[in-house]
Design a protein around this motif. Structure first.
Motif, PDB file in Angstrom:
ATOM      1  N   GLY A  52     -34.632 -21.833   4.447  1.00 24.60           N
ATOM      2  CA  GLY A  52     -34.489 -20.335   4.149  1.00 24.60           C
ATOM      3  C   GLY A  52     -33.401 -20.073   3.108  1.00 24.60           C
ATOM      4  N   MET A  53     -33.106 -20.989   2.441  1.00 24.36           N
ATOM      5  CA  MET A  53     -32.233 -20.762   1.014  1.00 24.36           C
ATOM      6  C   MET A  53     -32.960 -21.125  -0.190  1.00 24.36           C
ATOM      7  N   SER A  54     -32.841 -20.165  -1.177  1.00 28.02           N
ATOM      8  CA  SER A  54     -33.297 -20.272  -2.424  1.00 28.02           C
ATOM      9  C   SER A  54     -32.419 -21.503  -3.327  1.00 28.02           C
ATOM     10  N   ILE A  55     -32.993 -21.731  -4.183  1.00 30.14           N
ATOM     11  CA  ILE A  55     -32.318 -22.555  -5.122  1.00 30.14           C
ATOM     12  C   ILE A  55     -30.879 -21.962  -5.698  1.00 30.14           C
ATOM     13  N   GLU A  56     -31.195 -20.519  -6.112  1.00 34.03           N
ATOM     14  CA  GLU A  56     -30.301 -19.609  -6.730  1.00 34.03           C
ATOM     15  C   GLU A  56     -29.097 -19.526  -5.507  1.00 34.03           C
ATOM     16  N   GLN A  57     -29.570 -19.527  -4.330  1.00 37.16           N
ATOM     17  CA  GLN A  57     -28.454 -19.293  -3.159  1.00 37.16           C
ATOM     18  C   GLN A  57     -27.730 -20.731  -2.924  1.00 37.16           C
ATOM     19  N   MET A  58     -28.465 -21.580  -3.275  1.00 38.51           N
ATOM     20  CA  MET A  58     -27.866 -22.973  -2.961  1.00 38.51           C
ATOM     21  C   MET A  58     -26.861 -23.294  -4.187  1.00 38.51           C
ATOM     22  N   THR A  59     -27.191 -22.977  -5.337  1.00 37.38           N
ATOM     23  CA  THR A  59     -26.106 -23.189  -6.406  1.00 37.38           C
ATOM     24  C   THR A  59     -24.925 -22.364  -6.036  1.00 37.38           C
ATOM     25  N   THR A  60     -25.187 -21.164  -5.626  1.00 32.00           N
ATOM     26  CA  THR A  60     -24.212 -20.344  -5.251  1.00 32.00           C
ATOM     27  C   THR A  60     -23.265 -20.934  -4.311  1.00 32.00           C
ATOM     28  N   TYR A  61     -24.088 -21.374  -3.196  1.00 30.79           N
ATOM     29  CA  TYR A  61     -23.213 -21.946  -2.088  1.00 30.79           C
ATOM     30  C   TYR A  61     -22.477 -22.938  -2.398  1.00 30.79           C
ATOM     31  N   VAL A  62     -23.009 -24.211  -3.328  1.00 31.65           N
ATOM     32  CA  VAL A  62     -22.087 -25.224  -3.841  1.00 31.65           C
ATOM     33  C   VAL A  62     -21.088 -24.553  -4.569  1.00 31.65           C
ATOM     34  N   ALA A  63     -21.123 -23.514  -5.384  1.00 31.37           N
ATOM     35  CA  ALA A  63     -20.201 -23.102  -6.155  1.00 31.37           C
ATOM     36  C   ALA A  63     -18.924 -22.258  -5.527  1.00 31.37           C
ATOM     37  N   VAL A  64     -19.290 -21.663  -4.643  1.00 34.73           N
ATOM     38  CA  VAL A  64     -18.395 -20.719  -3.690  1.00 34.73           C
ATOM     39  C   VAL A  64     -17.669 -21.659  -2.594  1.00 34.73           C
ATOM     40  N   SER A  65     -18.334 -22.870  -2.216  1.00 35.75           N
ATOM     41  CA  SER A  65     -17.914 -23.661  -1.391  1.00 35.75           C
ATOM     42  C   SER A  65     -16.432 -24.348  -1.998  1.00 35.75           C
ATOM     43  N   TRP A  66     -16.853 -24.745  -3.142  1.00 42.72           N
ATOM     44  CA  TRP A  66     -15.917 -25.462  -4.179  1.00 42.72           C
ATOM     45  C   TRP A  66     -14.628 -24.525  -4.299  1.00 42.72           C
ATOM     46  N   MET A  67     -14.960 -23.345  -4.763  1.00 39.31           N
ATOM     47  CA  MET A  67     -13.914 -22.664  -5.020  1.00 39.31           C
ATOM     48  C   MET A  67     -13.022 -22.055  -3.940  1.00 39.31           C
ATOM     49  N   ALA A  68     -13.902 -21.852  -2.669  1.00 37.61           N
ATOM     50  CA  ALA A  68     -13.222 -21.447  -1.454  1.00 37.61           C
ATOM     51  C   ALA A  68     -12.245 -22.778  -1.120  1.00 37.61           C
ATOM     52  N   ARG A  69     -12.636 -23.853  -1.263  1.00 33.84           N
ATOM     53  CA  ARG A  69     -11.888 -25.014  -0.951  1.00 33.84           C
ATOM     54  C   ARG A  69     -10.456 -25.195  -1.821  1.00 33.84           C
ATOM     55  N   ALA A  70     -10.439 -24.699  -2.903  1.00 39.45           N
ATOM     56  CA  ALA A  70      -9.334 -24.715  -3.679  1.00 39.45           C
ATOM     57  C   ALA A  70      -8.356 -23.734  -3.088  1.00 39.45           C
ATOM     58  N   PHE A  71      -8.907 -22.928  -2.416  1.00 45.98           N
ATOM     59  CA  PHE A  71      -7.915 -22.043  -1.381  1.00 45.98           C
ATOM     60  C   PHE A  71      -7.279 -22.757  -0.345  1.00 45.98           C
ATOM     61  N   TYR A  72      -8.307 -23.308   0.504  1.00 49.64           N
ATOM     62  CA  TYR A  72      -7.867 -23.557   1.773  1.00 49.64           C
ATOM     63  C   TYR A  72      -7.163 -25.017   1.726  1.00 49.64           C
TER      64      TYR A  72
END
Lengths: 263, 261
Positions: A52-72
């Protein structure tokens, strides 16, 4: 309260002092996201959606996960272990604040610094290089903000737990490393939980790890809708309360067993 | 001969210190195993959703990963210089090293030895063996020697890049996080090189040649003929990059001025 705010501010300024660190920090995140972008493009080749995830969603997922990781993400577990080894913790314990609370505030100071100086510029640069999709719905951003705050709380609690264990083992480099790998893998940082086989997903439901990365990233990419968002947030809230208990118990026992190795 | 005896004396000393914290050593083994399984699980889960990655099968990917673990473990055991800047430059430990009668790089490497990393190599061999059984790979008697040559070459590539980075500290003693960055880049070398765009492929082959630690040498054992010439370059690239690192080190040492107390 003032002294805790001051802690956040001091740690923030400390981070600011090492300037080369944040230039390279931004690069690290871009490179990481880039690597996963190519890898996922190869994995998706020819498919329009996986789980249920498109490639665009997947790329965004990866980017956001790493950016959120910077915070937590923070190293307070290592700091506690270091302070115990060097005997500094004895001095910390007689100071007029809660040691664990103060460590959490330092972690928060670090997180806020990385959020502004690393995540934001990082997201801007990666969005120029790779096709990311940002939601225009203000509610999604609000839920996401709430969600990464809870991620910070849960991750910090786990870090504190791992750090306090040093009071009993005295040298737990291995445990801290193991904890890091468990969190990377089961928090959904490198793989969305929905990609795992069914039985593994069932098992992971009983652990707090997916509250750290998977839930905020799924909220941000709008892979969660309606009730799933609320359920995710409640799951996070539940764990951030549950974890308080072992933390308090362990901390009480630890103070009794304090062995100062030096200092 | 003198260097060999110094090496073994350090090794004995190392064993003694490690056995002091026995429980921790055990947990360290476990955490190493977990580190290795993280990437393996990634491959396994991903191939639950796709069958081919740019023409590479799951077992081929697993084989590459298994191979990668061997030079990586060798590197981790003998060239563990992640914190060189912090330990030796910022704290001034380098002064002590320079008064000793062995080459300074040799001395630093011995002091930072981490033999328990070698366990990762064993895991790598097991993973590789398992993958090659499923791929029905055939090996010749000389493949064993080629494997050794490639693994050592890969280790030297890694060592060359990271020692070169460590020498930056001789010129600038500011803290930096270049090391973790490089570590992330080195991960690229584990995946089939043809999934990347041309710029990244060029960088991974000639500038930061991490592809020689994983995918290129593995391609030889996997019988991918189009990559053979790259595979055979592995030991040569290793030697070249290691030589460059030693040259930079020797230059840097001359530039070094004590910073600690």
């Amino acid at each position: 309260m003032d002294k805790y705010l001051e802690m956040i501010r001091i740690r923030f300024l400390m981070m600011l002092a090492y300037r080369t660190n944040y230039y390279t920090g931004i690069l690290i995140y871009c490179i990481n996201i880039g690597a996963y972008y190519f890898l996922w493009s190869a994995i998706y080749s020819g498919k329009s959606a996986i789980q249920g995830m498109s490639i665009e969603q997947m790329t965004t997922y990866v980017a956001v996960s790493w950016m959120a990781r910077a915070f937590y993400f923070n190293n307070i577990d290592r700091e506690i272990a270091m302070e115990i080894k060097e005997g500094k913790v004895a001095v910390e314990l007689i100071r007029p604040y809660s040691y664990l609370g103060m460590k959490t505030m330092q972690g928060l100071g670090e997180g806020v610094f990385r959020l502004f100086f690393l995540s934001f510029p990082g997201v801007v640069i990666t969005s120029l290089l790779f096709p990311l999709h940002f939601s225009s719905d203000i509610r999604t951003w609000g839920y996401f903000a709430l969600s990464i705050m809870l991620s910070f709380v849960i991750n910090s609690q786990l870090n504190l737990l791992a750090g306090v264990v040093t009071f009993f083992t005295l040298n737990n480099e291995g445990l801290l490393r193991a904890k890091r790998f468990v969190i990377d893998l089961f928090s959904g940082l490198i793989l969305p939980i929905s990609f795992y086989p069914h039985w593994a997903q069932e098992v992971m439901k009983y652990f707090p790890f997916q509250a750290i990365s998977y839930i905020p990233s799924m909220i941000f990419t709008e892979s969660f809708h309606g009730k799933a968002v609320i359920d995710g947030l409640l799951f996070q809230l539940m764990w951030s309360i549950i974890l308080l208990l072992p933390l308090q118990l362990l901390w009480k026992a630890a103070k009794k067993r304090l062995v100062v190795q030096g200092g | 001969m003198f260097y060999v005896s110094v090496f073994f004396q350090y090794m004995a000393q190392y064993m003694k210190t490690k056995l002091q914290y026995r429980a921790d050593l055990f947990v360290e083994f476990l955490s190493d195993l977990m580190f290795q399984s993280v990437n393996l699980i990634f491959i396994l889960v991903v191939f639950g959703h796709t069958t081919l990655l740019h023409g590479w099968t799951r077992d081929e990917m697993i084989f590459i990963y298994g191979f990668f673990l061997v030079p990586f473990a060798l590197f981790g055991a003998f060239f563990n210089i992640w914190d060189f800047n912090e330990r030796y430059i910022v704290r001034g430990e380098m002064d002590r090293v320079l008064t000793r009668p062995v080459h300074s790089l040799f001395q630093v490497i011995l002091e930072r030895m981490e033999l328990e990393s070698l366990v990762g190599g064993v895991t790598g061999l097991i993973i590789m063996g398992d993958a090659s059984a499923r791929l029905h790979l055939e090996f010749h008697w000389y493949d064993f020697f080629l494997f050794l040559l490639f693994a050592l070459g890969g280790m030297l590539v890694y060592a060359g890049v990271f020692i070169s980075l460590a020498t930056i500290s001789f010129w600038s003693d500011a803290r930096s996080s270049i090391m973790p960055m490089m570590y992330n880049i080195s991960n690229y070398g584990r995946y089939p090189i043809d999934i990347y765009n041309r710029v990244i492929r060029y960088i991974l082959t000639w500038i930061l040649p991490f592809a020689f630690v994983g995918v290129y040498p593995s391609a030889y054992f996997l019988g991918k003929k189009e990559w053979y010439s790259y595979a055979f370059l592995t030991p040569i690239m290793g030697v070249i990059f290691f030589m460059i690192a030693i040259m930079l080190w020797n230059k840097g040492i001359k530039h070094y001025r004590g910073a600690g107390n």
